[in-house]
Design an enzyme around this catalytic site. Sequence first.
Site, short mmCIF file in Angstrom:
data_model
loop_
_atom_site.label_atom_id
_atom_site.label_comp_id
_atom_site.label_asym_id
_atom_site.label_seq_id
_atom_site.Cartn_x
_atom_site.Cartn_y
_atom_site.Cartn_z
N GLU A 1 0.85 -1.19 0.00
CA GLU A 1 0.00 0.00 0.00
C GLU A 1 0.89 1.24 0.00
O GLU A 1 2.00 1.22 0.53
CB GLU A 1 -0.87 -0.09 1.27
CG GLU A 1 -1.77 1.04 1.60
CD GLU A 1 -2.89 1.26 0.60
OE1 GLU A 1 -2.57 1.61 -0.55
OE2 GLU A 1 -4.07 1.13 0.98
N ASP A 2 0.39 2.33 -0.58
CA ASP A 2 1.20 3.55 -0.59
C ASP A 2 1.18 4.25 0.77
O ASP A 2 2.19 4.71 1.25
CB ASP A 2 0.74 4.52 -1.71
CG ASP A 2 -0.77 4.78 -1.71
OD1 ASP A 2 -1.50 4.19 -0.89
OD2 ASP A 2 -1.21 5.59 -2.54
N ASP B 1 -3.44 6.13 6.33
CA ASP B 1 -3.82 7.45 6.85
C ASP B 1 -4.73 7.22 8.06
O ASP B 1 -4.24 6.98 9.17
CB ASP B 1 -4.50 8.24 5.71
CG ASP B 1 -4.72 9.70 6.01
OD1 ASP B 1 -5.16 10.00 7.13
OD2 ASP B 1 -4.47 10.55 5.14
N THR B 2 -6.04 7.15 7.88
CA THR B 2 -6.90 6.84 9.03
C THR B 2 -6.76 5.37 9.44
O THR B 2 -7.03 5.00 10.58
CB THR B 2 -8.39 7.08 8.68
OG1 THR B 2 -8.72 6.20 7.58
CG2 THR B 2 -8.64 8.51 8.27
N PHE C 1 -1.68 16.52 3.57
CA PHE C 1 -1.99 15.72 2.39
C PHE C 1 -0.77 15.71 1.46
O PHE C 1 -0.27 16.74 1.06
CB PHE C 1 -3.22 16.27 1.67
CG PHE C 1 -3.87 15.21 0.81
CD1 PHE C 1 -4.72 14.27 1.36
CD2 PHE C 1 -3.58 15.14 -0.55
CE1 PHE C 1 -5.30 13.28 0.58
CE2 PHE C 1 -4.16 14.15 -1.34
CZ PHE C 1 -5.02 13.22 -0.78
N ARG D 1 0.15 11.92 -9.97
CA ARG D 1 0.79 10.59 -10.01
C ARG D 1 2.08 10.66 -10.84
O ARG D 1 2.93 9.79 -10.74
CB ARG D 1 -0.17 9.56 -10.61
CG ARG D 1 -1.44 9.33 -9.76
CD ARG D 1 -2.07 8.00 -10.11
NE ARG D 1 -3.47 7.90 -9.72
CZ ARG D 1 -3.90 7.45 -8.55
NH1 ARG D 1 -3.06 7.08 -7.63
NH2 ARG D 1 -5.20 7.37 -8.30
#
Length: 219
Positions: free
Chosen positions: A133-134, A137-138, A186, A199
């Site tokens: 996974e990149d 976050d949550t 972000f 990207r």
Amino acid sequence: MDPSKWIDVTSESFKYSLDHFVIPSHYQKDVSSILIPHGIIMDRIEKLAKLIVEDSKGPLVICCVLKGGHQFFADLVNEIKKCNTVLGQSVPLSLEFIKVRSYHNDVSTGTVSISLTDEECQDWKNKNLLIVEDIIDTGNTMVKLLHKLQEFQPASVRVASLLLKKTPKSNGYVPNYVGFAIPDEFVVGYALDYNEYFRDLDHICIISEHGKEAYAIKN
Ligand code: HPA
Ligand code: MG
């Protein structure tokens, strides 16, 4: 992974000025600073690959979480293949892809859509999975995905995430392998997107207010 083994780039001093590296001119106004230059990402992946190979006893099914994970996945698989030829110990690999979507602008929508076809997943019974996974976050996307994967009865599931965001919104989930712990902002670049933009930027950068506004989906 023990937090002492992450690279923590949450302090202000890790933000490089845009003058210090090359940024595509179409994004000059859309990012405010560079958080992780591309070369450091690559060097870190070399180390993560070595740790993963050292911990792997048998064949691995490496699952890329699309779309954001594709660049990390490609570079990580390359490094694991290199370990396979130089470390003496080698791990047979097979590669799979899962598509997950949960963000609208810079906000987690709370609904996670996961697309995987049951046919492919039948093959995961008794296999050792490595989910790539990149960013965590949550943590909500990963917790939902891991829950879903249990249906396929894999022998083991480990997660490698290039980034782990230090945010009060975290549900506490911590992956097995982490490249960098990042601040609660972000980030874009190295395949991480904001509404499908950025990207095509190699460094991991912090989006600017101008960038958020320029590429916002308005409705
Ligand atoms: N950047 C890009 N994608 C994301 C992020 C982020 O900071 N958090 C969750 N998905
Ligand atoms: Mg994304």
